[in-house]
Design an enzyme around this catalytic site. Sequence first.
Site, PDB file in Angstrom:
ATOM      1  N   CYS A 105      71.966 -53.772  65.159  1.00  0.00           N
ATOM      2  CA  CYS A 105      71.997 -52.373  64.739  1.00  0.00           C
ATOM      3  C   CYS A 105      70.661 -52.076  64.071  1.00  0.00           C
ATOM      4  O   CYS A 105      69.616 -52.331  64.646  1.00  0.00           O
ATOM      5  CB  CYS A 105      73.195 -52.106  63.826  1.00  0.00           C
ATOM      6  SG  CYS A 105      73.297 -53.198  62.381  1.00  0.00           S
ATOM      7  N   ARG A 163      76.307 -53.022  60.740  1.00  0.00           N
ATOM      8  CA  ARG A 163      77.165 -52.574  61.840  1.00  0.00           C
ATOM      9  C   ARG A 163      77.336 -53.690  62.871  1.00  0.00           C
ATOM     10  O   ARG A 163      78.398 -53.839  63.474  1.00  0.00           O
ATOM     11  CB  ARG A 163      76.563 -51.316  62.486  1.00  0.00           C
ATOM     12  CG  ARG A 163      76.605 -50.087  61.599  1.00  0.00           C
ATOM     13  CD  ARG A 163      75.842 -48.909  62.197  1.00  0.00           C
ATOM     14  NE  ARG A 163      74.398 -49.090  62.121  1.00  0.00           N
ATOM     15  CZ  ARG A 163      73.508 -48.205  62.576  1.00  0.00           C
ATOM     16  NH1 ARG A 163      73.928 -47.070  63.144  1.00  0.00           N
ATOM     17  NH2 ARG A 163      72.218 -48.427  62.460  1.00  0.00           N
TER      18      ARG A 163
END
Length: 269
Positions: free
Chosen positions: A224, A229
């Site tokens: 990410c 994430r």
Amino acid sequence: MDSEKIVDARWLREHRDDAGVILIDTRPARDFHAGHLRGARHFDPFPFHHTDTSERGVAEFGAQLQWIFSALGIGGRETVVFYESESGMRAARGQWALEYAGHPGSRMLDGGLKAAAGEALVTNVEKFAPSDFQLNPRAELLATYPYLLENLGRPDVQIFDVRSDAEYFSERVRAKHGGAIPGAVQQDWTAAIGADGTVKSPADLRAQFEALGLDPANEIVPYCQGGYRAAHAYLALKIAGYPRVKNYLGSWAEWGNRDDLPREHPRRK
């Protein structure tokens, strides 16, 4: 399917008072102090960005984790449950980081406080003793930029971009360079979370990932911007039954800020 990485609200009710259970609240400090699960300790992983995956950088990351988990009083034999408001990237980052550090009992509370709505929140912080956490890093769970560079284009290593569409298509550039790692498959990380804030079922996740072309026989490397994430994607992929997953810790904050790494520039159709 690796369901052992998450626990649900029912598990929490049944086991929260067990001697070997530690709860870690990963929300911002102001939210923790406004009300948290009884007995929870606080660790917001967000300030601890680490975007250097050189050999030295990874060693420094490990030393940082050893200090953090010692300060949290984690020894190595407990069940450590990270939570936030729902099944978000903070709790997933904590879960992945502790697992990478070699702790076998690292979990995330699925649905977070939203799922544990019947639990009373408290403001007092219980005392606990620090520990001497021993780092035993699991290198197979962390991808570095040299590793990715060496394996670009290999059919058995798939790169999974879990940033937003705007980041992937360089409409929102958060580094020196826009773009994506060449060959990456992209889907926003939030697609793995259901409307109720819990992680989607293993079958739904498996169908979703296979529809993207992610092959369970391959190694999958999510990334990410800063590896948060991507830690959630790591968790979702493991729950879906993907056995070989590495979180690219440096992610685009590293890759997109270097001039010596290849990039591609996807455009919307």
